[in-house]
Design a protein around this motif. Structure first.
Motif, PDB file in Angstrom:
ATOM      1  N   ILE A 231       2.178   3.035  -6.734  1.00 55.82           N
ATOM      2  CA  ILE A 231       3.386   2.729  -5.960  1.00 55.82           C
ATOM      3  C   ILE A 231       4.504   3.699  -6.350  1.00 55.82           C
ATOM      4  O   ILE A 231       5.175   4.281  -5.494  1.00 55.82           O
ATOM      5  CB  ILE A 231       3.826   1.275  -6.185  1.00 55.82           C
ATOM      6  N   LEU A 232       4.693   3.903  -7.657  1.00 53.12           N
ATOM      7  CA  LEU A 232       5.751   4.797  -8.132  1.00 53.12           C
ATOM      8  C   LEU A 232       5.483   6.252  -7.753  1.00 53.12           C
ATOM      9  O   LEU A 232       6.420   7.020  -7.525  1.00 53.12           O
ATOM     10  CB  LEU A 232       5.911   4.672  -9.648  1.00 53.12           C
ATOM     11  N   SER A 233       4.207   6.618  -7.669  1.00 52.27           N
ATOM     12  CA  SER A 233       3.866   8.001  -7.314  1.00 52.27           C
ATOM     13  C   SER A 233       4.028   8.266  -5.819  1.00 52.27           C
ATOM     14  O   SER A 233       4.030   9.417  -5.380  1.00 52.27           O
ATOM     15  CB  SER A 233       2.422   8.314  -7.722  1.00 52.27           C
ATOM     16  N   GLY A 234       4.159   7.180  -5.051  1.00 51.44           N
ATOM     17  CA  GLY A 234       4.284   7.325  -3.610  1.00 51.44           C
ATOM     18  C   GLY A 234       2.952   7.364  -2.886  1.00 51.44           C
ATOM     19  O   GLY A 234       2.910   7.488  -1.658  1.00 51.44           O
ATOM     20  N   PRO A 237       0.835   3.454   0.405  1.00 49.57           N
ATOM     21  CA  PRO A 237       1.669   3.670   1.612  1.00 49.57           C
ATOM     22  C   PRO A 237       2.642   2.557   1.994  1.00 49.57           C
ATOM     23  O   PRO A 237       3.525   2.779   2.815  1.00 49.57           O
ATOM     24  CB  PRO A 237       0.624   3.875   2.712  1.00 49.57           C
ATOM     25  N   ILE A 238       2.477   1.351   1.428  1.00 52.82           N
ATOM     26  CA  ILE A 238       3.372   0.261   1.846  1.00 52.82           C
ATOM     27  C   ILE A 238       4.212  -0.169   0.637  1.00 52.82           C
ATOM     28  O   ILE A 238       4.024  -1.249   0.064  1.00 52.82           O
ATOM     29  CB  ILE A 238       2.590  -0.944   2.416  1.00 52.82           C
ATOM     30  N   ALA A 239       5.124   0.690   0.245  1.00 56.61           N
ATOM     31  CA  ALA A 239       5.983   0.440  -0.918  1.00 56.61           C
ATOM     32  C   ALA A 239       7.438   0.344  -0.477  1.00 56.61           C
ATOM     33  O   ALA A 239       7.807   0.803   0.605  1.00 56.61           O
ATOM     34  CB  ALA A 239       5.815   1.550  -1.946  1.00 56.61           C
ATOM     35  N   ARG A 240       8.261  -0.243  -1.343  1.00 59.73           N
ATOM     36  CA  ARG A 240       9.674  -0.435  -0.996  1.00 59.73           C
ATOM     37  C   ARG A 240      10.494  -0.708  -2.255  1.00 59.73           C
ATOM     38  O   ARG A 240       9.949  -0.970  -3.328  1.00 59.73           O
ATOM     39  CB  ARG A 240       9.806  -1.631  -0.063  1.00 59.73           C
TER      40      ARG A 240
END
Length: 279
Positions: A231-234, A237-240
């Motif tokens: 999530i932190l690395s991007g 795909p569904i992060a916020r």
């Protein structure tokens, strides 16, 4: 003369008592206060725990926390019925416009990172979907699990309601603003989504990281798991980000609570609850 002197003395004593009472009230207001927090059910577990810990440390504070959805929280803040709004999305242009019309200066405070996990019933053998497959399921183009490599079983779509910040993010990142299938089960909270998925073998839903339990199975999206690192690395795909909103002239008590969330202890609570701290 003696009666006048006695009367003056009594008046002086009353004035002194009144001043002392006012001073104590002012000191009490400065030392503590009541804080009303409402909004996102994603952030709800964080702020409930924050409130518990903070009130243990500062019993002079009274903090009430409730859910309802990001939209509900922001509306309450703008209407003056809440001191802090919890939001799992950024404020919309029309909400900023409302704040401007009411001459309110609103502060946005990022408090954590999160991934929206797509979850299935534990017995479902499907271990991952592409974003396109996920979108097709939610808009009604794909209706049976066998179409994506699963069993011959009807798909039961579970979604958050439109007041939810989680829905807003999912709509933007997955549905691309296409219409959700009409027979989707709309739920008012992350917990309700999880409960619906664990109760139906053919169900699919989406929830914040802090709501994942062994009763549901998170799956990969585009081959990527919803882990903190990814999530932190991007890559996931569904992060916020998760936010608190408050007025720039908010009461001291509200600012104190927000400062505590951002402190090392507050960020430790963010992690303990299941979300990703900023530091």
């Amino acid at each position: 003369m003696r009666r006048i002197t006695t009367l003056l003395t009594l008046m002086l004593m009353v004035a002194m008592v009144f001043n002392i009472g006012c001073k104590k009230k002012e000191e009490g207001e400065e030392k503590g206060g009541e804080v009303t927090i409402t909004g996102s059910t994603t952030i709800l577990p964080i702020m409930q725990r924050i409130a518990e810990v903070y009130m243990e440390k500062h019993p002079e504070y009274e903090i009430s926390v409730s859910g309802g959805g990001s939209g509900v929280g922001i509306t309450a803040l703008l209407d003056g019925t809440a001191d802090i709004a919890m939001a799992s999305r950024t404020m919309k242009d029309k909400e900023w416009a409302t704040a401007k019309e009411k001459q309110l200066d609103i502060k946005e405070v990022e408090i954590a990172r999160d991934g929206i996990a797509v979850v299935l019933h534990p017995t479902n053998p499907v271990s991952g979907l592409t974003l396109e497959q996920l979108k097709d399921i939610y808009i009604g183009k794909t209706k049976n699990w066998k179409e994506v490599g699963g069993p011959d079983l009807d798909i039961v779509v579970v979604s958050r309601d439109s007041a939810s910040g989680t829905f807003e993010v999912f709509n933007k990142k997955v549905l691309k603003d296409e219409k959700l299938r009409v027979d989707a089960l709309m739920q008012a909270s992350n917990a309700a989504v999880r409960s619906s998925v664990e109760g139906s073998e053919g169900a699919i839903g989406y929830i914040g990281l802090g709501y994942i339990t062994g009763d549901v199975k998170p799956i990969k999206i585009d081959g990527v798991e919803p882990t903190e690192k990814l999530i932190l690395s991007g890559e996931y795909p569904i992060a916020r980000s998760l936010y608190l909103y408050l007025k720039s002239d908010a009461i001291k008590a509200a600012n104190d609570v927000v400062d505590f969330v951002l402190s090392n202890e507050g960020q430790k609570i963010v992690r303990e609850v299941g979300y990703i701290p900023l530091k």
